[in-house]
Design a protein around this motif. Sequence first.
Motif, short mmCIF file in Angstrom:
data_model
loop_
_atom_site.label_atom_id
_atom_site.label_comp_id
_atom_site.label_asym_id
_atom_site.label_seq_id
_atom_site.Cartn_x
_atom_site.Cartn_y
_atom_site.Cartn_z
N LEU A 399 -61.08 -57.56 0.82
CA LEU A 399 -61.01 -56.11 0.61
C LEU A 399 -61.09 -55.78 -0.88
O LEU A 399 -61.55 -54.70 -1.26
N ALA A 400 -60.61 -56.73 -1.69
CA ALA A 400 -60.69 -56.57 -3.15
C ALA A 400 -60.71 -57.95 -3.77
O ALA A 400 -60.30 -58.93 -3.15
N GLY A 401 -61.19 -58.05 -5.01
CA GLY A 401 -61.26 -59.33 -5.68
C GLY A 401 -62.56 -60.06 -5.38
O GLY A 401 -63.49 -59.51 -4.78
N ARG A 402 -62.59 -61.34 -5.77
CA ARG A 402 -63.84 -62.10 -5.66
C ARG A 402 -63.57 -63.46 -5.03
O ARG A 402 -62.64 -64.17 -5.39
N VAL A 403 -64.42 -63.82 -4.03
CA VAL A 403 -64.40 -65.15 -3.41
C VAL A 403 -65.77 -65.76 -3.64
O VAL A 403 -66.79 -65.15 -3.30
N GLY A 404 -65.81 -66.95 -4.21
CA GLY A 404 -67.08 -67.59 -4.48
C GLY A 404 -67.08 -69.05 -4.05
O GLY A 404 -66.04 -69.69 -4.00
N ARG A 405 -68.26 -69.56 -3.70
CA ARG A 405 -68.43 -70.97 -3.39
C ARG A 405 -69.42 -71.55 -4.38
O ARG A 405 -70.36 -70.88 -4.82
N GLY A 406 -69.23 -72.83 -4.71
CA GLY A 406 -70.09 -73.49 -5.68
C GLY A 406 -71.47 -73.78 -5.12
O GLY A 406 -71.78 -73.49 -3.96
N THR A 407 -72.29 -74.41 -5.92
CA THR A 407 -73.64 -74.76 -5.50
C THR A 407 -73.61 -76.08 -4.73
O THR A 407 -72.74 -76.94 -4.94
N ASN A 408 -74.58 -76.24 -3.83
CA ASN A 408 -74.72 -77.45 -3.00
C ASN A 408 -73.47 -77.74 -2.18
O ASN A 408 -73.15 -78.91 -1.91
N VAL A 409 -72.75 -76.71 -1.77
CA VAL A 409 -71.55 -76.90 -0.94
C VAL A 409 -71.96 -76.76 0.53
O VAL A 409 -72.42 -75.72 0.97
N ASP A 410 -71.80 -77.87 1.28
CA ASP A 410 -72.06 -77.89 2.72
C ASP A 410 -70.72 -77.97 3.44
O ASP A 410 -69.90 -78.83 3.14
N LEU A 411 -70.52 -77.09 4.42
CA LEU A 411 -69.20 -76.91 5.03
C LEU A 411 -69.22 -77.22 6.52
O LEU A 411 -70.18 -76.88 7.22
N SER A 412 -68.15 -77.87 6.99
CA SER A 412 -67.93 -78.06 8.42
C SER A 412 -66.50 -77.61 8.74
O SER A 412 -65.56 -77.98 8.03
N HIS A 413 -66.36 -76.80 9.81
CA HIS A 413 -65.06 -76.19 10.11
C HIS A 413 -64.60 -76.62 11.50
O HIS A 413 -65.31 -76.41 12.49
N PHE A 414 -63.40 -77.22 11.58
CA PHE A 414 -62.77 -77.56 12.85
C PHE A 414 -61.61 -76.60 13.05
O PHE A 414 -60.69 -76.56 12.24
N ASP A 415 -61.65 -75.82 14.18
CA ASP A 415 -60.54 -74.92 14.44
C ASP A 415 -59.77 -75.37 15.67
O ASP A 415 -60.14 -76.32 16.35
N GLN A 416 -58.66 -74.68 15.96
CA GLN A 416 -57.75 -75.10 17.02
C GLN A 416 -58.41 -75.07 18.40
O GLN A 416 -57.96 -75.78 19.31
N LEU A 417 -59.44 -74.27 18.58
CA LEU A 417 -60.08 -74.12 19.89
C LEU A 417 -61.35 -74.95 20.01
O LEU A 417 -62.11 -74.77 20.96
N GLN A 418 -61.58 -75.86 19.06
CA GLN A 418 -62.82 -76.62 19.04
C GLN A 418 -63.02 -77.42 20.33
O GLN A 418 -64.12 -77.49 20.86
N ALA A 419 -61.92 -78.02 20.85
CA ALA A 419 -62.04 -78.85 22.05
C ALA A 419 -62.39 -78.03 23.27
O ALA A 419 -62.94 -78.55 24.25
N GLU A 420 -62.09 -76.71 23.24
CA GLU A 420 -62.32 -75.88 24.42
C GLU A 420 -63.79 -75.51 24.61
O GLU A 420 -64.17 -75.02 25.67
N VAL A 421 -64.62 -75.73 23.57
CA VAL A 421 -66.03 -75.37 23.69
C VAL A 421 -66.89 -76.58 24.08
O VAL A 421 -68.11 -76.48 24.14
N LEU A 422 -66.27 -77.72 24.35
CA LEU A 422 -67.02 -78.88 24.82
C LEU A 422 -67.52 -78.62 26.24
O LEU A 422 -66.89 -77.92 27.02
N ASP A 423 -68.67 -79.22 26.57
CA ASP A 423 -69.26 -79.04 27.89
C ASP A 423 -68.67 -80.09 28.84
O ASP A 423 -68.91 -81.29 28.69
N ASP A 424 -67.89 -79.63 29.83
CA ASP A 424 -67.21 -80.54 30.76
C ASP A 424 -68.18 -81.38 31.58
O ASP A 424 -67.82 -82.44 32.08
N ARG A 425 -69.43 -80.91 31.72
CA ARG A 425 -70.38 -81.61 32.59
C ARG A 425 -71.04 -82.79 31.89
O ARG A 425 -71.57 -83.69 32.54
N ARG A 426 -71.04 -82.81 30.57
CA ARG A 426 -71.68 -83.89 29.83
C ARG A 426 -70.78 -85.11 29.74
O ARG A 426 -69.56 -85.02 29.87
#
Length: 656
Positions: A399-426
């Motif tokens: 809402l105010a201020g500045r958020v920045g990311r550096g150059t060549n930054v590749d991100l991977s995010h694991f959240d609490q619900l990550q396991a719930e999006v797996l495909d049960d049939r695979r």
Amino acid sequence: MLTATGLSRAFGPHLLFRDVALQLGAGRRVALVGSNGTGKTTLIETIVGLQEPDTGEVHRPRDLQIGYLPQELPTETGRSVFEQVMLGAGPVTELAARIEYLGERIGSASGDEQGQLLAEFGEAQSRFEQIGGYAVEADAHRILSGLGFDPADHDRPMAEMSGGWRMRVALARLLLSAPDLLVMDEPTNHLDVDSVAWLEQHLAGWSGGLLFVSHDRDFIDAVANRILELASNRITEYVGGFAEFVVAREEQLATQRALAAQQDRQVAQTERFIERFRYKASKARQVQSRVKALEKLDRIVVDEPDDPASRFGFPKPRRSSRLVAELHDVTAGYPPADGSSDRWSDAPSTGSADSGGNEIILRNVTFDVERGRKVALIGPNGAGKTTLVRLLTGEMPPLAGRVGRGTNVDLSHFDQLQAEVLDDRRTVLEEFKTVPGVGVDGRNPRTYLASFGFRGDSVDRRVGDLSGGEQTRLALAKTLAVPVNLLVLDEPTNHLDLPSCDVLEDALQAYPGTVVLITHDRHLIRSVADCAVEVRDGRATWYEGVPDRVLYPVRSDQSPAPSNHGAEGRRSGDGAAQKGDRTRGNKAKGKPQRDPRQGIRRKLERAEKEWEAAEATVLEVQGRLADPDLYQDPDRAASVVAEHEAAKDRAADLMA
């Protein structure tokens, strides 16, 4: 005292456990540990009566009250948080409802009927006071506050809460009911650091029986006085906390290995004799005798611990800039119409809003994340940790201020619900291959999955057939397989077993990039993080190192946290908070304020350790009494019997 003998359980050809015997009663606080999929949940459901064993029996006294907290709960609606918790009070709740009903009837009655209702109302009020009704309500509020509920939230409807908060309500209800035996399956999964610290202090003084499953070493060490390890389809009991369990298990393994090696040498010697004299008539009787002895020999089996993990190499990410992320004087929040600001999704109202009506979560946040740092975000649920992660990942603007990311930054995010999006049939392997780029770097997907405990045919199992911990492990494997230089992990240890937590710990220690970690597992934080951000009261405060007072926050109903042995240099946009801390530091240099209960606690801890050692001695002497060869020497047998009696008397005195 609940006792179980000879319990066995299998699903088809898959044996979970056999010949399980245990006792649970007052004063026994037992932690059940073991790898995912070994049958811990099945065992505790068998103990509480939700499942029937294939063989064996569980004896539950008729008047034994058992309280059970499962990993998953049905949805509860139609009541407020406080009303749901008060259901645990049993007769008190029923009597309170009766008093309310009589009060309504009195208003509409008259004459003799009103007099009769008034008399009954007075008796009910008197009985309510006698059984501690008002104290129970106070206890309910205290327990809810300890588990992270604000006083204003006690009257909120259950329908507004997420699964994690419903689990806390169920836990509060159980604690209020004070059953004779409390059984809990992963009670810390949905708690923050503050609530875990409160719960472990509450349970450390639990006077009834306690059986719980947990992967949190610190929690086990603070609460348990016995460990049950489920491994190789058998239960092994150890006296003491987690630290004592680790030492005792290693000693037992060393003894088993030595005995097995000695037996192997004797067997080899016997086999050489048989082979040498098999066809010699004069030795035929001796050969046959040794052949029969080998057939009857009870081979020593070494209970090697399950090891789901092996060391593995991360895909090498590209090098990012020195400054990975920066926040400068950031204010963050949500529009009033945005459902993300709901308190139950870890974005609470701080009681403030800006001129545009936005609900403010964080104010004046300033810190930098440099390449290679391992940053732990610590604070109570609802303080804004997830909001901070959304700022860092770019999911929401400030809402105010500045958020920045550096150059060549590749991100991977694991959240609490990550396991719930797996495909049960695979299958496990098919699900893992959905990760972009898997296999193109020359690494075998099966070898990589083996590092996360999926070996052999287990990679061909359906995802829907995996346990909760195994699904979390698969989701983690997918997250960590991506060659990125910034990992953001939100509660990655939920539902993981201790060996899998070791996998994660080793992986993060070896990870060459930058890590931002949210977890309530204090052991993992201490092992991995080199700095911390405490998110509390709308502020985010940076610490170099991880201070003990951040991991073990002081609460009004707790003794002071341990002193900090790490660095505490910090940066924050909140100058007033720094000044307040300096003022507190100056006061701390004066005369220390001692807790009058501190000496009693030390005596109690000393007595408990001595009692546990005495019980271990009793078990050791009982083992010697069970040896039939002992009774060939009457004098030695009498001496061991006397030693056993003395050990039992010693244990009884220490318990008293």
